[in-house]
Every structure is written in structure tokens, then in C-alpha cells.
Write a protein that holds these residues in place. Structure first.
Motif, PDB file in Angstrom:
ATOM      1  N   GLY A   1      59.573   6.087  30.458  1.00  0.00           N
ATOM      2  CA  GLY A   1      60.324   5.412  31.612  1.00  0.00           C
ATOM      3  C   GLY A   1      60.644   6.582  32.700  1.00  0.00           C
ATOM      4  N   ALA A   2      59.754   7.646  32.796  1.00  0.00           N
ATOM      5  CA  ALA A   2      60.080   8.575  33.639  1.00  0.00           C
ATOM      6  C   ALA A   2      59.630   8.205  34.957  1.00  0.00           C
ATOM      7  CB  ALA A   2      59.514  10.085  33.303  1.00  0.00           C
ATOM      8  N   GLN A   3      60.145   8.575  36.284  1.00  0.00           N
ATOM      9  CA  GLN A   3      59.473   8.311  37.626  1.00  0.00           C
ATOM     10  C   GLN A   3      58.604   9.453  38.057  1.00  0.00           C
ATOM     11  OE1 GLN A   3      63.197   8.188  37.513  1.00  0.00           O
ATOM     12  NE2 GLN A   3      62.748   6.423  36.021  1.00  0.00           N
ATOM     13  N   ALA A   4      58.840  10.625  37.579  1.00  0.00           N
ATOM     14  CA  ALA A   4      58.373  11.730  37.978  1.00  0.00           C
ATOM     15  C   ALA A   4      57.774  12.847  36.858  1.00  0.00           C
ATOM     16  CB  ALA A   4      58.959  12.585  39.020  1.00  0.00           C
ATOM     17  N   VAL A   5      56.886  13.648  37.091  1.00  0.00           N
ATOM     18  CA  VAL A   5      56.439  14.678  36.415  1.00  0.00           C
ATOM     19  C   VAL A   5      56.455  16.033  37.035  1.00  0.00           C
ATOM     20  CG1 VAL A   5      54.495  15.448  34.894  1.00  0.00           C
ATOM     21  CG2 VAL A   5      54.886  13.056  35.046  1.00  0.00           C
ATOM     22  N   HIS A   6      57.312  16.917  36.381  1.00  0.00           N
ATOM     23  CA  HIS A   6      57.308  18.299  36.808  1.00  0.00           C
ATOM     24  C   HIS A   6      56.210  19.381  35.823  1.00  0.00           C
ATOM     25  CE1 HIS A   6      58.183  22.172  38.452  1.00  0.00           C
ATOM     26  NE2 HIS A   6      59.232  21.681  39.136  1.00  0.00           N
ATOM     27  N   PRO A   7      55.391  19.881  36.609  1.00  0.00           N
ATOM     28  CA  PRO A   7      54.271  20.576  35.801  1.00  0.00           C
ATOM     29  C   PRO A   7      54.822  21.961  35.532  1.00  0.00           C
ATOM     30  CG  PRO A   7      53.507  20.580  38.031  1.00  0.00           C
ATOM     31  CD  PRO A   7      54.711  19.862  38.019  1.00  0.00           C
ATOM     32  N   GLY A   8      55.707  22.518  36.053  1.00  0.00           N
ATOM     33  CA  GLY A   8      56.007  24.036  35.592  1.00  0.00           C
ATOM     34  C   GLY A   8      54.977  24.906  36.493  1.00  0.00           C
ATOM     35  N   TYR A   9      54.543  25.943  35.614  1.00  0.00           N
ATOM     36  CA  TYR A   9      53.493  26.849  36.227  1.00  0.00           C
ATOM     37  C   TYR A   9      52.680  26.925  34.954  1.00  0.00           C
ATOM     38  CZ  TYR A   9      57.286  30.181  34.711  1.00  0.00           C
ATOM     39  OH  TYR A   9      58.159  30.705  34.277  1.00  0.00           O
ATOM     40  N   GLY A  10      51.255  27.298  35.214  1.00  0.00           N
ATOM     41  CA  GLY A  10      50.276  27.175  34.107  1.00  0.00           C
ATOM     42  C   GLY A  10      49.832  26.000  33.671  1.00  0.00           C
ATOM     43  N   PHE A  11      49.125  25.835  32.653  1.00  0.00           N
ATOM     44  CA  PHE A  11      48.504  24.584  32.048  1.00  0.00           C
ATOM     45  C   PHE A  11      47.923  23.736  33.310  1.00  0.00           C
ATOM     46  CE2 PHE A  11      51.793  25.671  28.841  1.00  0.00           C
ATOM     47  CZ  PHE A  11      50.963  26.134  27.671  1.00  0.00           C
ATOM     48  N   LEU A  12      48.777  22.581  33.649  1.00  0.00           N
ATOM     49  CA  LEU A  12      48.192  21.733  34.404  1.00  0.00           C
ATOM     50  C   LEU A  12      48.776  21.691  35.803  1.00  0.00           C
ATOM     51  CD1 LEU A  12      47.924  18.584  31.875  1.00  0.00           C
ATOM     52  CD2 LEU A  12      46.110  20.018  32.808  1.00  0.00           C
ATOM     53  N   ALA A  13      49.560  22.815  35.891  1.00  0.00           N
ATOM     54  CA  ALA A  13      50.336  22.895  37.528  1.00  0.00           C
ATOM     55  C   ALA A  13      49.391  22.827  38.578  1.00  0.00           C
ATOM     56  CB  ALA A  13      51.117  24.101  37.223  1.00  0.00           C
ATOM     57  N   GLU A  14      48.273  23.409  38.388  1.00  0.00           N
ATOM     58  CA  GLU A  14      47.365  23.463  39.511  1.00  0.00           C
ATOM     59  C   GLU A  14      46.151  22.757  39.274  1.00  0.00           C
ATOM     60  OE1 GLU A  14      48.042  27.634  41.681  1.00  0.00           O
ATOM     61  OE2 GLU A  14      48.076  28.112  39.647  1.00  0.00           O
ATOM     62  N   ASN A  15      46.264  21.537  38.761  1.00  0.00           N
ATOM     63  CA  ASN A  15      45.179  20.594  38.211  1.00  0.00           C
ATOM     64  C   ASN A  15      45.117  19.352  39.205  1.00  0.00           C
ATOM     65  OD1 ASN A  15      43.565  18.728  36.856  1.00  0.00           O
ATOM     66  ND2 ASN A  15      43.271  20.223  35.502  1.00  0.00           N
TER      67      ASN A  15
END
Length: 634
Positions: free
Chosen positions: A66-80
Motif C-alpha cells: 500500500g505504499a504511495q511512493a518508492v525511494h531508491p536511495g543510491y546505487g542499485f536502481l536509483a539512476e535507472n
């Protein structure tokens, strides 16, 4: 504002984001893999996923909780950009820039063309005919990704083919894209970056600069804000250029525009833009008083920036040191292990994902935590940082903390005379010697010799008898060397180490050892026959040696017996030799990857490969046998 946010990341950055969410009253959802879940204890909810790069699983988890948003942090999928699109398609807000901005800045080739068109100066380079590049020194870098991964300095045309091969392989591994570019390498530049923040209403501001020139392997080690090199006038010019770069792609959220700066002339050139929160963002937070994660959240929710450019104020000085699981005395090879004891300093900011009992493996980035100090003046901030690092204890995993203390104390660093080549030039001064201090060895022997307070001396196996107690010789191995140390007596009553009066005191967080009237406190942790001691930010590990002769240590012969062992835990990435091959000393045999970094393993001598014990994709432990090279019989 959002009521629930999923964090598509792990470790210290997941913990950092959760802290802001908790302060704002927003529920946090962590994701984790089967073998990596230390960060989830901070979250309100946790969901298991196959891996942190699994876009489908992460989006499904966000929708399910039920999240409204996703925070990607850095690395992994952050710049995808594809991940940002998938979030939008699922009705989720991606807390970051729009996909078109990620696409534009994520491709370094396209990014340089875009910002150049906006009037921002760029470094000369090319993405075509890389094999025929003729201007050296040159820098090869992946077009996608960041963090210094895959960057290779090439000094001559002869080095170019192998460098391109290695960089392309790393780029595919780390970012899934083997596209490279090559550009002129500026010797001994400063690396200075500008933090920008933008909203959906067309407002873009900068929050000053960060000095990131202290690096090893093109990765930052110590960062600070503001830069000791940048004047108010230069800050305004660089800040305006960064804002122009952000505006050129319709940027939204937090981003960092990185510049290469000539330390003599002050000329600066755009290097790249990181379309995410930066590892070193805490130093900006400490000097501006702003929470960058909160600003990200508010921008993603459509709110306007809460301040204008003229309202940004820089106060004092902040310095950050990255604590890595690596051994500077062994060429910064990655380390690992179980955290047996952990003590993080008070009075400073610590962003950490560590916990006692947690396992540090080889599958993720080696950064464990960040220690960040603030003070009104730069000199005071460096002093506070040194004190904090001296109080840092991580037993069970070798870290770079002693190296960080030495680097921060170096005269060039104290004077603010920084450039990206400084660490490499002064490295022998920083790593010093691996020689074991006599008092530490004596303390280790005393701890091994200790018995519980009040134990019956007739049951002690150290040779105690009525009258003069007998000596026990402890053979303790540390960093490949075996030390024979004689101890007698009861350590917690009255003892001697090599004839020196000694006594051991047990403390809640370690031990205190008295030798010749001088008492020293140590953090201590014992795991079977292995003992870790720590003090002043340093740590030593000892293993009780049971073989009898110091020369009998398995694998100690090294080149003499032709056994090739892995210098660190990791995964076999490439096998360049086959059983039966004739090889020369120094010839590459295998490439082992650990924490997204490649390490080439070479033949220890001329001979024939008589045994090849591993294959591509196989995990290996430190000191695991990889191959055997025998001398060819006459």
C-alpha cells in the motif's frame, strides 16, 4: 505528503531514509534479500525480494504493502529510468527525477552534449573509436552508472586494449551496459561537486559545494563542505553552472553536478551529474541545516521548494569519512566476516547499517558506515572527526579506520592542499607498517591465558603449582606471522608476560591490560580460537596456533609451493588459464570480483598449471586454493 514509502535499498542509506520518514510520521517499508536484512529492524514493515535489482519484485512489493511512493536511495536502481517508469505505470511516485532527466544525465555521452549546449564547460573526450584514442593520459569510464566503478586511467597506447576490456566488463557487471567513453585525463585535479535541488514548479537552487578530492580507486574516502579551495565568487559561478545543467533536462528532486577543477587556475569542467541522493549528502545537511531526504519527499509530492537561492546559508564546516570493509595494508582488498563487537562514536553523526552479529559479505559495496563531524571551523571539524574515528570499534571485520585517521591528519589534508592523486602519492605514509605492537601481542596472550575470576588454581592448565608457577607459551598467529609469547600466573590476580608484571581486568565492553604498571583499555571479542582486540580505531586479530612450528602455517610458502590462493572473499569472474597451460610469473590466471571490484590473480612463478580448482561464477573464501603452478621438470 505520502503516508507510506517503500525504500528500494539496503544498509546505511535505508536506515538514513527511514529516520526522516519516522520524523515526518510516514510509515516505512524495507525490502531485503534472504541473506541481507540488518536494516529492516528500523522499518515499520519488511518484505523479502529475490535481489535489489529485481524491478518487478520491488514494484509488486510496493503495491502489495500500500505504499504511495518508492525511494531508491543510491546505487542499485536509483539512476535507472526504466525503474522510474515502472513505478509510474504502477501508480507509484518515484522519489527522484523524471525518467527523461535520468536518461539524459545517466548517459555520460549524452549528458556532456546536453550541458555543453547549455553553456557549461566540459572535458574533451569521445565515445567513438576508443581503440584508436591517441591523447594520453586518458580516462576510460562507463557511460552508465557512477561511484567510480569501471573508471581506468590509461597512461599509454600499450595499456589501452586491456583497460578497455576491464572497464567494459565492470560496466556490464555493475550497470548492465558496456558502453564506454574516453576523455582527456587532467592530472592532479580537484573533484568538487555542487548539490542542486529542484521542484515541479520550475524552481532550481544549489546548496553549495562539496570537496571530494580524497579518493582511492576513483572512489571517495573523505568529503567535506564547504571546499577549502572555493571562494564565495567561485561558488556562485559553479552553482549557477550546476543550476543551468539541471534546468537543461527538466530536473526535479536532489541531484549532484560533479566538476573536475584545475587546482592552479580554478578552471572547472563538467564531469557528470548524479541523478540521486549522494553518499556524502550529510556534510551538506550539517552546514545548511536542511534535511535533503525531506526535500526529496516534498518535491516528489509536488510541493514547492521551501527556500530561495538567496536564503541558503552555509554555517561552519563538516567532514565525512567512509568506513569500508577493506584492508589498506593489503592494497585495499575487500574484507568480510561477522561483526563480533561494535561501538560507534558519540557526539558526531553516524550513518550506519551495522549491528553486532551481522555478516559482512562480498556481494555488496564495501562501505559499512559514515562518520560525520561538524564544527565552526575546518581545523576543529578535522579534530572532532579524528576523535570520533578513534572511538570507532568494529571487531570481526577489518576496516579502513586507521587509514582514515592517518589521512585526515596528513599535513596536506590539514592545509587543504587536496587533489585526486594525493592519496596515491602519500599512500606509504598512510598505511605505515603492519608490524604488531609488542604490548598488543602481550595483551592477546594474556587474554588467551585468562581464567574466570576466582577459579580453583589447582584446575588451571597453565602449570600453576604451589610455589613458582610454570610458563605457558602461546603461539598466536596475526597477519600471517606466528608470535610465541610466554605467560605465567593468574592474569586476573598476578601474572607475567615475558617476565613483565601483568594483570587483566574484565570490563563490560572489553578488557584493560596492565603491563609494567601501565594500563591500556581494549575492546575485545573472542570467537573460538580467534581473538579480536581494538583500541584507538585500530583492530588486531589473533588465532591460537596449534601446529607447532611457525613455518608450518598452511599456505605460508606462497610462491615457493606454487599454490595460488584468493586474497579476499569473492566470486570468480574470469578464468584465463587452463589445467596444463605453461605460464610465466606474473601472468594473469583468474579475475576475482569482490564488492563490485575486480582483482587479477597472477601466477606466482614460471611453470605449468597442474590444478585449477575453481570455475567462473564460483564463490571463494579468503585463502581458498584457486590453482597450483608447478615448476616444469628439466
Amino acid at each position: 505528503m505520502f503516508s507510506t514509502v517503500l525504500i528500494a535499498n539496503r544498509g546505511e542509506i535505508a536506515v538514513r531514509i527511514i529516520a526522516t520518514l519516522r520524523r515526518l510520521g510516514i510509515a516505512s517499508v524495507a525490502v531485503h534479500t534472504a541473506s541481507d536484512d540488518l536494516h529492516v529492524r528500523h522499518a515499520d514493515q519488511a518484505l523479502q525480494i529475490p535481489k535489489y535489482l529485481d524491478m518487478e519484485a520491488i514494484v509488486a512489493a510496493a503495491v502489495a504493502c500500500g505504499a504511495q511512493a518508492v525511494h531508491p536511495g543510491y546505487g542499485f536502481l536509483a539512476e535507472n529510468a526504466e525503474f522510474a517508469r515502472r513505478c509510474a505505470e504502477a501508480g507509484l511516485v518515484f522519489i527522484g527525477p523524471p525518467p527523461r532527466a535520468i536518461d539524459a544525465m545517466g548517459d555520460k555521452i549524452r549528458a556532456k552534449a546536453t550541458v555543453a549546449a547549455a553553456g557549461v564547460p566540459v572535458v574533451p573526450g569521445s565515445a567513438e573509436s576508443l581503440e584508436t584514442w591517441s591523447e594520453f593520459p586518458a580516462l576510460i569510464k562507463p557511460s552508465a552508472g557512477g561511484g567510480g566503478k569501471g573508471m581506468v586511467v590509461v597512461r599509454s597506447a600499450a595499456e589501452l586494449p586491456a583497460a578497455l576490456e576491464s572497464a567494459r566488463r565492470t560496466a556490464v557487471n555493475a550497470f548492465g551496459d558496456g558502453t564506454l567513453l574516453i576523455e582527456r585525463y587532467i592530472d592532479s585535479p580537484r573533484h568538487i561537486e555542487i548539490q542542486v535541488m529542484a521542484d515541479t514548479h520550475g524552481n532550481v537552487i544549489h546548496l553549495g559545494e562539496r570537496e571530494c578530492s580524497l579518493q582511492r580507486r576513483h572512489q571517495k574516502i573523505i568529503e567535506e563542505a564547504p571546499s577549502p579551495f572555493v571562494s564565495a565568487e567561485m561558488r556562485a559561478r559553479m552553482g549557477a553552472a550546476a543550476v543551468d545543467a539541471a534546468r537543461s533536462v527538466g530536473y526535479v528532486g536532489a541531484g549532484t553536478v560533479e566538476f573536475i577543477v584545475d587546482g592552479t587556475t580554478g578552471d572547472y569542467h563538467f564531469m557528470e551529474m548524479n541523478t540521486r541522493l549522494q553518499v556524502e549528502h550529510p556534510v551538506t545537511e550539517l552546514v545548511t541545516g536542511l534535511d535533503l531526504v525531506e526535500l526529496q519527499l516534498r518535491a516528489a509530492a509536488g510541493e514547492p521548494l521551501p527556500l530561495a537561492q538567496e536564503e541558503v546559508r552555509l554555517r561552519g564546516h563538516a567532514v565525512e569519512a567512509r568506513v569500508y570493509a577493506e584492508d589498506p595494508e593489503r592494497g585495499f582488498l575487500p574484507t568480510g566476516g561477522r561483526v563480533l563487537a561494535l561501538r560507534e562514536p558519540a557526539g558526531v553523526r553516524v550513518d550506519s547499517g551495522l549491528a553486532e552479529g551481522g555478516v559482512v559479505g562480498s556481494e555488496f559495496d564495501p562501505m559499512l558506515s559514515k562518520v560525520i563531524a561538524w564544527a565552526p571551523e575546518r581545523e576543529d571539524a578535522l579534530r572532532v572527526l579524528d576523535r570520533a574515528l578513534g572511538e570507532t570499534v568494529v571487531l570481526g571485520v577489518t576496516t579502513n579506520v586507521p587509514f582514515l585517521r592517518a589521512l585526515a591528519a596528513h599535513p596536506a589534508v590539514r592545509a587543504g592542499e587536496l587533489d585526486t592523486g594525493l592519496v596515491e602519492r602519500v599512500l606509504p605514509e598512510l598505511v605505515g607498517t603492519a608490524e604488531l605492537p609488542e604490548d598488543v601481542a602481550a595483551a592477546a596472550a594474556l587474554v588467551f591465558h585468562a581464567v574466570p575470576q576466582g577459579a580453583d588454581p589447582w584446575e588451571v592448565t597453565d602449570g600453576w603449582r604451589v610455589g613458582e608457577p610454570a610458563w605457558t607459551t602461546w603461539r598466536l598467529e596475526s597477519r600471517g606471522e606466528v608470535h610465541a609469547i610466554r605467560v605465567r600466573g593468574l592474569p586476573e590476580v598476578s601474572a607475567e608476560v615475558e617476565g613483565v608484571p601483568a594483570r587483566l581486568f574484565r570490563l563490560p565492553d572489553g578488557v584493560a591490560v596492565e603491563l609494567a604498571g601501565r594500563t591500556t583499555r581494549y575492546a575485545a571479542a573472542r570467537d573460538g580460537e580467534t581473538l579480536w582486540l581494538g583500541r584507538d580505531g585500530r583492530s588486531w586479530v589473533f588465532t591460537r596456533h596449534l601446529i607447532g612450528d611457525p613455518g608450518d602455517r598452511p599456505g605460508a610458502a606462497g610462491a615457493a609451493d606454487g599454490v595460488v590462493r584468493s586474497p579476499m572473499p569473492g566470486t570468480v569472474l574470469v578464468v584465463k588459464a587452463q589445467q596444463g597451460d605453461q605460464v610465466a610469473e606474473g601472468q594473469p590466471l583468474l579475475i576475482v570480483e569482490a564488492m563490485k571490484m575486480e582483482h587479477t590473480i597472477t601466477a606466482p612463478r614460471d611453470g605449468v598449471v597442474t590444478e585449477l580448482a575453481v570455475k567462473v561464477g564460483q564463490p571463494v573464501d579468503m585463502d581458498a586454493v584457486l590453482a597450483v603452478v608447478h615448476e616444469e621438470e628439466s
